[in-house]
Design a protein around this motif. Structure first.
Motif, PDB file in Angstrom:
ATOM      1  N   PRO A  83       0.828  -1.203   0.000  1.00 32.10           N
ATOM      2  CA  PRO A  83       0.000   0.000   0.000  1.00 32.10           C
ATOM      3  C   PRO A  83       0.863   1.253   0.000  1.00 32.10           C
ATOM      4  O   PRO A  83       1.919   1.291   0.632  1.00 32.10           O
ATOM      5  CB  PRO A  83      -0.813  -0.103   1.287  1.00 32.10           C
ATOM      6  CG  PRO A  83      -0.214  -1.209   2.082  1.00 32.10           C
ATOM      7  CD  PRO A  83       0.583  -2.059   1.158  1.00 32.10           C
ATOM      8  N   CYS A  99      14.370   4.450   4.838  1.00 25.02           N
ATOM      9  CA  CYS A  99      14.141   3.105   5.379  1.00 25.02           C
ATOM     10  C   CYS A  99      15.431   2.737   6.085  1.00 25.02           C
ATOM     11  O   CYS A  99      16.407   2.389   5.434  1.00 25.02           O
ATOM     12  CB  CYS A  99      13.808   2.111   4.269  1.00 25.02           C
ATOM     13  SG  CYS A  99      13.743   0.408   4.878  1.00 25.02           S
ATOM     14  N   LEU A 101      16.026   0.238   8.022  1.00 20.90           N
ATOM     15  CA  LEU A 101      16.284  -1.197   8.120  1.00 20.90           C
ATOM     16  C   LEU A 101      16.822  -1.775   6.818  1.00 20.90           C
ATOM     17  O   LEU A 101      17.609  -2.705   6.836  1.00 20.90           O
ATOM     18  CB  LEU A 101      14.998  -1.929   8.502  1.00 20.90           C
ATOM     19  CG  LEU A 101      14.420  -1.595   9.877  1.00 20.90           C
ATOM     20  CD1 LEU A 101      13.103  -2.322  10.075  1.00 20.90           C
ATOM     21  CD2 LEU A 101      15.396  -1.979  10.975  1.00 20.90           C
ATOM     22  N   CYS A 104      13.240   0.075   1.646  1.00 20.53           N
ATOM     23  CA  CYS A 104      11.846   0.158   1.198  1.00 20.53           C
ATOM     24  C   CYS A 104      11.624   1.493   0.494  1.00 20.53           C
ATOM     25  O   CYS A 104      12.022   2.541   1.014  1.00 20.53           O
ATOM     26  CB  CYS A 104      10.901   0.043   2.386  1.00 20.53           C
ATOM     27  SG  CYS A 104      11.047  -1.538   3.232  1.00 20.53           S
ATOM     28  N   ASP A 151      10.282   6.823   8.886  1.00 20.37           N
ATOM     29  CA  ASP A 151      11.082   5.615   8.715  1.00 20.37           C
ATOM     30  C   ASP A 151      10.166   4.505   8.231  1.00 20.37           C
ATOM     31  O   ASP A 151       9.269   4.050   8.934  1.00 20.37           O
ATOM     32  CB  ASP A 151      11.754   5.255  10.056  1.00 20.37           C
ATOM     33  CG  ASP A 151      12.815   4.178   9.886  1.00 20.37           C
ATOM     34  OD1 ASP A 151      12.952   3.657   8.765  1.00 20.37           O
ATOM     35  OD2 ASP A 151      13.496   3.863  10.881  1.00 20.37           O
ATOM     36  N   SER A 152      10.394   4.089   6.994  1.00 22.41           N
ATOM     37  CA  SER A 152       9.537   3.132   6.317  1.00 22.41           C
ATOM     38  C   SER A 152       9.956   1.725   6.733  1.00 22.41           C
ATOM     39  O   SER A 152      10.800   1.108   6.102  1.00 22.41           O
ATOM     40  CB  SER A 152       9.746   3.365   4.819  1.00 22.41           C
ATOM     41  OG  SER A 152       8.877   2.636   4.056  1.00 22.41           O
ATOM     42  N   THR A 153       9.370   1.225   7.836  1.00 26.97           N
ATOM     43  CA  THR A 153       9.890  -0.007   8.433  1.00 26.97           C
ATOM     44  C   THR A 153       9.072  -1.251   8.123  1.00 26.97           C
ATOM     45  O   THR A 153       9.519  -2.356   8.405  1.00 26.97           O
ATOM     46  CB  THR A 153       9.902   0.117   9.971  1.00 26.97           C
ATOM     47  OG1 THR A 153       8.600   0.539  10.372  1.00 26.97           O
ATOM     48  CG2 THR A 153      10.933   1.102  10.454  1.00 26.97           C
ATOM     49  N   ALA A 154       7.861  -1.086   7.606  1.00 26.83           N
ATOM     50  CA  ALA A 154       7.015  -2.279   7.499  1.00 26.83           C
ATOM     51  C   ALA A 154       6.282  -2.353   6.171  1.00 26.83           C
ATOM     52  O   ALA A 154       6.912  -2.322   5.125  1.00 26.83           O
ATOM     53  CB  ALA A 154       6.066  -2.361   8.679  1.00 26.83           C
ATOM     54  N   ASP A 155       4.947  -2.416   6.200  1.00 26.22           N
ATOM     55  CA  ASP A 155       4.200  -2.799   5.006  1.00 26.22           C
ATOM     56  C   ASP A 155       3.830  -1.662   4.073  1.00 26.22           C
ATOM     57  O   ASP A 155       3.450  -1.904   2.929  1.00 26.22           O
ATOM     58  CB  ASP A 155       2.943  -3.562   5.408  1.00 26.22           C
ATOM     59  CG  ASP A 155       3.306  -4.944   5.909  1.00 26.22           C
ATOM     60  OD1 ASP A 155       3.771  -5.029   7.068  1.00 26.22           O
ATOM     61  OD2 ASP A 155       3.194  -5.907   5.145  1.00 26.22           O
ATOM     62  N   PHE A 156       3.904  -0.417   4.527  1.00 28.65           N
ATOM     63  CA  PHE A 156       3.568   0.710   3.653  1.00 28.65           C
ATOM     64  C   PHE A 156       4.800   1.215   2.901  1.00 28.65           C
ATOM     65  O   PHE A 156       5.930   0.990   3.315  1.00 28.65           O
ATOM     66  CB  PHE A 156       2.993   1.870   4.478  1.00 28.65           C
ATOM     67  CG  PHE A 156       1.485   1.855   4.556  1.00 28.65           C
ATOM     68  CD1 PHE A 156       0.826   0.881   5.288  1.00 28.65           C
ATOM     69  CD2 PHE A 156       0.726   2.820   3.895  1.00 28.65           C
ATOM     70  CE1 PHE A 156      -0.565   0.857   5.363  1.00 28.65           C
ATOM     71  CE2 PHE A 156      -0.663   2.804   3.969  1.00 28.65           C
ATOM     72  CZ  PHE A 156      -1.314   1.827   4.697  1.00 28.65           C
ATOM     73  N   TRP A 158       5.988   5.089   1.214  1.00 28.36           N
ATOM     74  CA  TRP A 158       5.583   6.470   1.411  1.00 28.36           C
ATOM     75  C   TRP A 158       6.145   7.401   0.364  1.00 28.36           C
ATOM     76  O   TRP A 158       7.305   7.270  -0.039  1.00 28.36           O
ATOM     77  CB  TRP A 158       6.045   6.941   2.802  1.00 28.36           C
ATOM     78  CG  TRP A 158       5.465   6.104   3.889  1.00 28.36           C
ATOM     79  CD1 TRP A 158       6.081   5.060   4.530  1.00 28.36           C
ATOM     80  CD2 TRP A 158       4.126   6.179   4.425  1.00 28.36           C
ATOM     81  NE1 TRP A 158       5.216   4.496   5.441  1.00 28.36           N
ATOM     82  CE2 TRP A 158       4.024   5.160   5.395  1.00 28.36           C
ATOM     83  CE3 TRP A 158       3.036   7.009   4.175  1.00 28.36           C
ATOM     84  CZ2 TRP A 158       2.852   4.946   6.124  1.00 28.36           C
ATOM     85  CZ3 TRP A 158       1.878   6.790   4.903  1.00 28.36           C
ATOM     86  CH2 TRP A 158       1.793   5.782   5.858  1.00 28.36           C
TER      87      TRP A 158
ATOM     88  N   ARG B  27      11.032  -5.939  12.391  1.00 26.86           N
ATOM     89  CA  ARG B  27      10.860  -4.670  11.669  1.00 26.86           C
ATOM     90  C   ARG B  27      10.794  -3.470  12.623  1.00 26.86           C
ATOM     91  O   ARG B  27      10.412  -2.383  12.210  1.00 26.86           O
ATOM     92  CB  ARG B  27       9.590  -4.708  10.805  1.00 26.86           C
ATOM     93  CG  ARG B  27       9.490  -5.844   9.806  1.00 26.86           C
ATOM     94  CD  ARG B  27      10.607  -5.919   8.803  1.00 26.86           C
ATOM     95  NE  ARG B  27      10.813  -4.697   8.052  1.00 26.86           N
ATOM     96  CZ  ARG B  27      11.765  -4.521   7.129  1.00 26.86           C
ATOM     97  NH1 ARG B  27      12.599  -5.499   6.846  1.00 26.86           N
ATOM     98  NH2 ARG B  27      11.888  -3.375   6.495  1.00 26.86           N
ATOM     99  N   LEU B  63      -1.032  -2.721  12.470  1.00 27.54           N
ATOM    100  CA  LEU B  63       0.152  -1.875  12.254  1.00 27.54           C
ATOM    101  C   LEU B  63      -0.237  -0.419  12.516  1.00 27.54           C
ATOM    102  O   LEU B  63      -1.293   0.036  12.072  1.00 27.54           O
ATOM    103  CB  LEU B  63       0.635  -2.047  10.811  1.00 27.54           C
ATOM    104  CG  LEU B  63       1.924  -1.315  10.427  1.00 27.54           C
ATOM    105  CD1 LEU B  63       3.140  -1.903  11.149  1.00 27.54           C
ATOM    106  CD2 LEU B  63       2.155  -1.390   8.905  1.00 27.54           C
ATOM    107  N   LEU B  84       8.388   9.414  12.504  1.00 27.16           N
ATOM    108  CA  LEU B  84       7.098   8.757  12.303  1.00 27.16           C
ATOM    109  C   LEU B  84       7.399   7.364  11.762  1.00 27.16           C
ATOM    110  O   LEU B  84       8.006   7.234  10.688  1.00 27.16           O
ATOM    111  CB  LEU B  84       6.271   9.585  11.314  1.00 27.16           C
ATOM    112  CG  LEU B  84       4.824   9.192  11.058  1.00 27.16           C
ATOM    113  CD1 LEU B  84       4.000   9.247  12.335  1.00 27.16           C
ATOM    114  CD2 LEU B  84       4.200  10.115  10.003  1.00 27.16           C
ATOM    115  N   VAL B  85       7.011   6.328  12.529  1.00 30.47           N
ATOM    116  CA  VAL B  85       7.501   4.983  12.220  1.00 30.47           C
ATOM    117  C   VAL B  85       6.372   3.956  12.312  1.00 30.47           C
ATOM    118  O   VAL B  85       5.514   4.044  13.198  1.00 30.47           O
ATOM    119  CB  VAL B  85       8.646   4.598  13.191  1.00 30.47           C
ATOM    120  CG1 VAL B  85       9.271   3.266  12.786  1.00 30.47           C
ATOM    121  CG2 VAL B  85       9.716   5.686  13.236  1.00 30.47           C
ATOM    122  N   GLU B  86       6.379   2.988  11.386  1.00 23.95           N
ATOM    123  CA  GLU B  86       5.397   1.898  11.408  1.00 23.95           C
ATOM    124  C   GLU B  86       5.816   0.852  12.449  1.00 23.95           C
ATOM    125  O   GLU B  86       6.903   0.282  12.352  1.00 23.95           O
ATOM    126  CB  GLU B  86       5.348   1.210  10.038  1.00 23.95           C
ATOM    127  CG  GLU B  86       4.713   2.028   8.930  1.00 23.95           C
ATOM    128  CD  GLU B  86       5.281   1.636   7.568  1.00 23.95           C
ATOM    129  OE1 GLU B  86       4.888   0.588   7.043  1.00 23.95           O
ATOM    130  OE2 GLU B  86       6.128   2.382   7.046  1.00 23.95           O
TER     131      GLU B  86
END
Lengths: 195, 95
Positions: A83, A99, A101, A104, A151-156, A158, B27, B63, B84-86
């Protein structure tokens, strides 16, 4: 720039593709569709979405609600893509995407990530001293503007919806889209009028 | 799937280090473990990447987008600024 593919790696790739097709995991047609959508991935997609948001409040609201829907509305294939979220810059708030990690990146609307986006220096520095990074790249941010490092760490994935620069009143969508670069969509640069 | 935390709720990221207990895929960035923030919004529910990475059946987890004050995390930050972090729900506790 990546190194040119070697003959042996191309042969290996062909064997892999043949094996995947033989075992029914993929078809030639699926591969062609995926290749076409990969080739079409470019920051021009993100730029088009932003230019339209600057001109059309309804489009802007739709895009902020779902970047995925907005991308699909300009013809980007988002099937199977993570997404897409859109971060709205305001006079008091600016966003930068990283990102920490891995790397991403919203490839469907921004194309391939630049090498610096994947570098240790960008990923480690931009979370601790984002203002210094922006200033070094020629975009110092005023003290009264809040900076949000995303910080784009997971499923999205941006992308940034930047502020429309002053002096662009009456411009067409194409003229506006030309102001929006890949770096603007990541948030490390601000849209600039040609001198 | 009902989110446990509403937007605006103060939360604490668990000070947990599964990396010390064996192979894992996490993550949640190191720099946020044990830190407090605030839920900005619920982003949805996604299969737990900690299981997906090992091809195990992966339950969906909520999430969140969580906002953190920058200088509390990094002393060289500026008080106006934020991260701003997931973060997945199983990494969050009520603060």
């Amino acid at each position: 720039m990546s190194a040119p593919a070697r003959t042996e790696s191309l042969a290996e790739l062909e064997r892999l593709v043949a094996a995947l097709i033989a075992r029914g995991h993929i078809t030639e047609a699926e591969l062609a569709t995926q290749q076409a959508s990969t080739d079409r991935a470019s920051p021009e997609n993100g730029a088009r979405m932003v230019a339209r948001a600057w001109l059309n409040p309804e489009w802007r609201a739709m895009m902020l609600n779902s970047g995925t829907k907005a991308a699909e509305a300009i013809g980007v294939n988002m099937v199977g893509a993570p997404p897409l979220g859109v971060l709205e810059d305001t006079p008091g708030r600016h966003h930068i995407v990283v990102c920490t990690l891995c790397s991403c990146y919203p490839r469907a609307v921004l194309g391939y990530p630049p090498h610096w986006y994947k570098s240790f220096s960008y990923r480690s520095r931009v979370v601790r001293e984002p203002r210094a990074v922006m200033a070094e790249w020629g975009h110092p941010l005023p003290d009264n503007v809040e900076l949000r490092v995303v910080d784009s760490t997971a499923d999205f994935r941006w992308m940034v919806l930047p502020m429309r620069p002053a002096g662009t009143e009456g411009w067409t969508e194409d003229q506006l889209a030309a102001l929006i670069t890949r770096d603007v969509l990541v948030g490390v640069a601000l849209p600039k009028l040609p001198a | 799937m009902t989110p446990r935390f509403a937007p605006g709720t103060p939360v604490l990221v668990k000070n947990d280090w599964p990396e010390e207990r064996g192979p894992c895929h996490i993550r949640t960035p190191h720099y946020l473990r044990g830190r407090s923030g605030r839920v900005e919004r619920v982003l949805g529910a996604f299969p737990n990447p900690e299981d997906l990475a090992f091809a195990r059946p992966a339950e969906k987890r909520v999430l969140y987008h969580v906002v953190f004050d920058q200088p509390a995390i990094f002393t060289d930050g500026v008080p106006t600024d934020h991260l701003l972090v997931e973060i997945f729900e199983h990494w969050l506790e009520a603060a």
